[in-house]
Write an enzyme that holds these catalytic residues in place. Structure first.
Site, mmCIF file in Angstrom:
data_model
loop_
_atom_site.group_PDB
_atom_site.id
_atom_site.type_symbol
_atom_site.label_atom_id
_atom_site.label_comp_id
_atom_site.label_asym_id
_atom_site.label_seq_id
_atom_site.Cartn_x
_atom_site.Cartn_y
_atom_site.Cartn_z
ATOM 1 N N LYS A 1 0.726 -1.353 -0.020
ATOM 2 C CA LYS A 1 0.026 0.009 -0.263
ATOM 3 C C LYS A 1 0.864 1.141 0.051
ATOM 4 O O LYS A 1 1.516 1.522 0.794
ATOM 5 C CB LYS A 1 -0.918 -0.016 1.399
ATOM 6 N N GLY B 1 7.190 5.256 7.829
ATOM 7 C CA GLY B 1 6.355 6.322 8.089
ATOM 8 C C GLY B 1 6.480 6.969 9.557
ATOM 9 O O GLY B 1 7.533 6.989 9.793
ATOM 10 N N THR C 1 2.475 5.886 14.077
ATOM 11 C CA THR C 1 1.801 4.811 13.277
ATOM 12 C C THR C 1 2.550 3.769 13.444
ATOM 13 O O THR C 1 1.848 2.539 13.511
ATOM 14 C CB THR C 1 2.037 5.304 11.781
ATOM 15 N N GLU D 1 10.601 1.667 9.852
ATOM 16 C CA GLU D 1 11.534 2.968 9.561
ATOM 17 C C GLU D 1 10.691 4.180 9.845
ATOM 18 O O GLU D 1 9.772 4.505 9.264
ATOM 19 C CB GLU D 1 11.871 2.874 8.102
ATOM 20 N N CYS E 1 12.999 12.084 6.003
ATOM 21 C CA CYS E 1 13.530 11.630 7.198
ATOM 22 C C CYS E 1 14.720 11.894 7.549
ATOM 23 O O CYS E 1 15.027 12.051 8.807
ATOM 24 C CB CYS E 1 12.898 10.325 7.120
ATOM 25 N N GLU F 1 9.517 16.204 15.417
ATOM 26 C CA GLU F 1 9.670 16.107 14.049
ATOM 27 C C GLU F 1 8.496 17.146 13.465
ATOM 28 O O GLU F 1 7.375 16.824 13.361
ATOM 29 C CB GLU F 1 9.724 14.719 13.513
HETATM 30 P P1 NAD Z 1 2.136 7.792 8.261
HETATM 31 O O1 NAD Z 1 2.780 7.168 9.291
HETATM 32 O O2 NAD Z 1 0.919 8.789 8.349
HETATM 33 O O3 NAD Z 1 1.647 6.913 7.012
HETATM 34 C C1 NAD Z 1 2.669 6.026 6.437
HETATM 35 C C2 NAD Z 1 1.920 5.014 5.837
HETATM 36 O O4 NAD Z 1 1.445 4.124 6.709
HETATM 37 C C3 NAD Z 1 0.814 5.512 4.710
HETATM 38 O O5 NAD Z 1 0.803 4.555 3.710
HETATM 39 C C4 NAD Z 1 -0.239 5.524 5.749
HETATM 40 O O6 NAD Z 1 -1.592 5.216 5.021
HETATM 41 C C5 NAD Z 1 -0.233 4.225 6.441
HETATM 42 N N1 NAD Z 1 -0.806 4.034 7.588
HETATM 43 C C6 NAD Z 1 -1.380 5.169 8.769
HETATM 44 N N2 NAD Z 1 -2.026 4.619 9.539
HETATM 45 C C7 NAD Z 1 -2.046 3.170 9.383
HETATM 46 C C8 NAD Z 1 -2.301 2.202 10.240
HETATM 47 N N3 NAD Z 1 -3.137 2.249 11.238
HETATM 48 N N4 NAD Z 1 -2.325 0.992 9.862
HETATM 49 C C9 NAD Z 1 -1.385 0.701 8.650
HETATM 50 N N5 NAD Z 1 -0.911 1.645 7.957
HETATM 51 C C10 NAD Z 1 -1.248 2.647 8.265
HETATM 52 O O7 NAD Z 1 3.533 8.708 7.766
HETATM 53 P P2 NAD Z 1 3.577 9.759 6.547
HETATM 54 O O8 NAD Z 1 3.044 11.026 7.091
HETATM 55 O O9 NAD Z 1 3.155 8.921 5.489
HETATM 56 O O10 NAD Z 1 5.051 9.953 6.327
HETATM 57 C C11 NAD Z 1 5.641 10.754 7.094
HETATM 58 C C12 NAD Z 1 6.652 9.984 7.967
HETATM 59 O O11 NAD Z 1 7.441 9.105 7.614
HETATM 60 C C13 NAD Z 1 7.561 11.137 8.970
HETATM 61 O O12 NAD Z 1 7.506 10.704 10.392
HETATM 62 C C14 NAD Z 1 9.029 10.479 8.316
HETATM 63 O O13 NAD Z 1 10.108 10.619 9.288
HETATM 64 C C15 NAD Z 1 8.829 8.987 8.243
HETATM 65 N N6 NAD Z 1 9.663 8.639 7.136
HETATM 66 C C16 NAD Z 1 10.637 7.849 7.796
HETATM 67 C C17 NAD Z 1 11.686 7.369 6.837
HETATM 68 C C18 NAD Z 1 12.605 6.178 7.399
HETATM 69 O O14 NAD Z 1 13.418 5.733 6.591
HETATM 70 N N7 NAD Z 1 12.833 6.257 8.655
HETATM 71 C C19 NAD Z 1 11.536 7.585 5.510
HETATM 72 C C20 NAD Z 1 10.572 8.345 5.129
HETATM 73 C C21 NAD Z 1 9.798 8.845 5.777
#
Ligand code: NAD
Length: 480
Positions: free
Chosen positions: A173, A226, A230, A248, A282, A383
């Site tokens: 997804k 993400g 989450t 991650e 990130c 963040e």
């Molecule tokens: P998010 O956690 O809101 O969403 C990430 C993904 O998870 C999306 O596809 C979302 O639809 C899904 N999701 C949300 N709730 C869920 C649930 N309850 N169960 C399963 N899936 C769910 O994050 P975002 O706003 O899309 O991305 C930004 C975040 O990602 C920032 O905190 C950033 O630091 C982090 N990030 C981390 C890395 C890394 O490699 N460590 C890389 C890129 C982004």
């Protein structure tokens, strides 16, 4: 434009036929729809994946490698189209998508096309016991891959490529905020000869579609990138089912600048590490810590350089800073700028929304630099994930190290110095998964990638990813 789910090699609507709006952030307008999938669609994707598994997991490594290479080549062939789709969907400058996002998505497939042919397992001879052990590394079965919106195709493929290279079938997804290039990837997979059902892409909200993947009793592992909140929620659901988890998560990365560094190189890279992709990476160095003796000079030079960045329509090649990904995210980022004064911070540059010609409803924000004097504030602890950095001075190595580690996150850090002893001391003591010295975001895909503390659990990349997506089994053979 209607995006569809990609299940068993076919493009289908969600079973409920419900839809969600998809926005173009550079215009602040809806330009398409995506399926609002639920657990029934995830089940359908799972059934396709499990049906494909026994055949796919028994293909030779050469066959898999050729198909992954085909996907990589097709991504490169379609570079222009994919880059403009990514830019429109996410708001990032098209030049960045051309140079970074899309080539890297191709590299992810090419890297694992090669890596799988070299993936070896161990053997241990039990000397004196007349026995020999070897480790079988078998694919897990059906695995779930869930990715965020900031580097859409780049991070989506970073998970999918090793998963399928290792012989798994996938239910994936992408973020509901940036679904477009994942949709296009489905078409590429068909063209590349990936058998039906090996990769299934289900679109929808995290709390419904994403959660249904995590809750599915037979999806054996979840690779998630993400937010930290989450990630914690997913871990709570997955733990009682004993799923393998790679998480991650967020970061609040220090960029530590010493007076003995190569100043010009540092300055140029610091502009990039602060504001590339509107600061929505990130790995961005969002806390800049500068040695006191060069603090005033750095402030002046940094503000001057940042003031030259062009905030504009992402589809124009000259744009340095495009639109933030959504209205909601823009408001979140702006809310941090709004508390700057209250937290004792001083805005040295930026802080305001920008109205871009012909894009007046787009989500644009100036790159923003805030001077702070205290690490114990929201601006330095939480963040923000936007074009906002804080800067702060330090006097000694001990103080710099303490400030760098004084956050709950531990994803990456950058140090600028030409002192070898300092480099080694900091490399050992920084509590982050990645330490860059005199560079930023230089990535070798063989290296372990991931965060410490609340930035995640597990590592991706190279061997780590292939280990994650396989189950080691010890086989012990006794002989006479
Ligand atoms: P998010 O956690 O809101 O969403 C990430 C993904 O998870 C999306 O596809 C979302 O639809 C899904 N999701 C949300 N709730 C869920 C649930 N309850 N169960 C399963 N899936 C769910 O994050 P975002 O706003 O899309 O991305 C930004 C975040 O990602 C920032 O905190 C950033 O630091 C982090 N990030 C981390 C890395 C890394 O490699 N460590 C890389 C890129 C982004």
């Amino acid at each position: 434009m209607k995006i569809k789910n990609y299940i068993n090699g076919e493009f289908v609507n969600s079973i409920s036929n419900n839809w969600l709006d998809n926005y173009n952030p550079s215009l602040g307008e809806v330009y398409g729809e995506i399926p609002n999938s639920d657990s029934k669609d995830v089940e359908k994707a799972y059934q396709a994946a499990v049906k494909a598994f026994s055949k796919w997991s028994n293909t030779t490594l050469e066959e898999r490698s050729i198909i992954l290479s085909n996907i990589a080549n097709l991504i490169l062939e379609k570079l222009d189209d994919l880059a403009s789709a990514e830019s429109k969907d996410n708001g990032k400058p098209v030049s960045l998508a051309m140079q970074v996002d899309i080539p890297r998505a191709a590299s992810n497939f090419q890297f694992f096309a090669n890596a799988i042919t070299q993936f070896a397992s161990e053997s241990h001879e039990s000397v004196g016991l007349d026995a020999v052990n070897f480790t079988l590394r078998q694919p897990l079965g059906v695995v779930g891959c869930i990715s965020p919106w900031n580097l859409p195709l780049y991070l989506f493929t970073w998970k999918i490529a090793p998963a399928i290279a290792a012989g798994n079938c996938v239910v994936a997804k992408p973020s509901e905020v940036t679904p477009m290039t994942a949709f296009l990837l489905g078409k590429i997979c068909n063209e590349a000869g990936l058998p039906n059902g090996v990769l299934n892409i289900v679109h929808g909200l995290g709390t419904t579609t994403g959660q249904a993947i995590v809750e599915h009793p037979y999806i054996k592992a979840i690779s998630f990138t993400g937010g930290t909140k989450t990630g914690a929620h997913i871990a709570r659901i997955a733990a009682p089912m004993f799923k393998k988890l790679s998480l991650e998560l967020g970061g609040k990365n220090p960029n530590i600048i010493f007076s003995d560094c190569d100043y010009n190189k540092m300055l140029e890279t610091t502009v990039r590490s602060s504001f590339a992709n509107q600061g929505q990476i990130c790995l961005c160095g969002s806390r800049i810590l500068v040695e006191e003796s060069i603090f005033e000079k750095f402030k002046k030079d940094f503000v001057q350089k940042v003031s030259q960045l062009k905030v504009g329509n992402p589809s124009e090649k000259s744009t340095d800073i495009g639109a933030l990904v959504s209205q909601q995210h823009l408001e979140k980022v702006k809310s941090y700028i709004d508390i700057a004064e209250q937290e004792g911070g001083k805005i040295l540059y930026g802080g305001n929304r920008v109205e871009v010609m012909n894009c007046k409803n787009g989500y644009y924000l100036q790159p923003t630099i805030i001077e702070v004097s205290n690490n114990n504030c929201k601006l330095n602890q939480e963040e923000i994930f936007g074009p906002v950095v804080t800067i702060m001075s330090f006097k000694t190595d001990e103080e710099a190290l303490w400030l760098a580690n004084d956050v709950k996150y531990g994803l990456s850090s950058t140090i600028w110095t030409n002192n070898l002893n300092r480099t080694m001391q900091f490399s050992k003591q920084l509590q982050t998964g990645i330490v860059w010295v005199n560079t930023w975001m230089l990535r070798d895909l063989r290296t372990p990638f991931g965060g410490a503390k609340e930035s995640g659990v597990g590592r991706e990349g190279g061997l780590e990813a292939l280990c994650f997506f396989t189950e080691p089994k010890n086989v012990c053979i006794k002989y006479n």
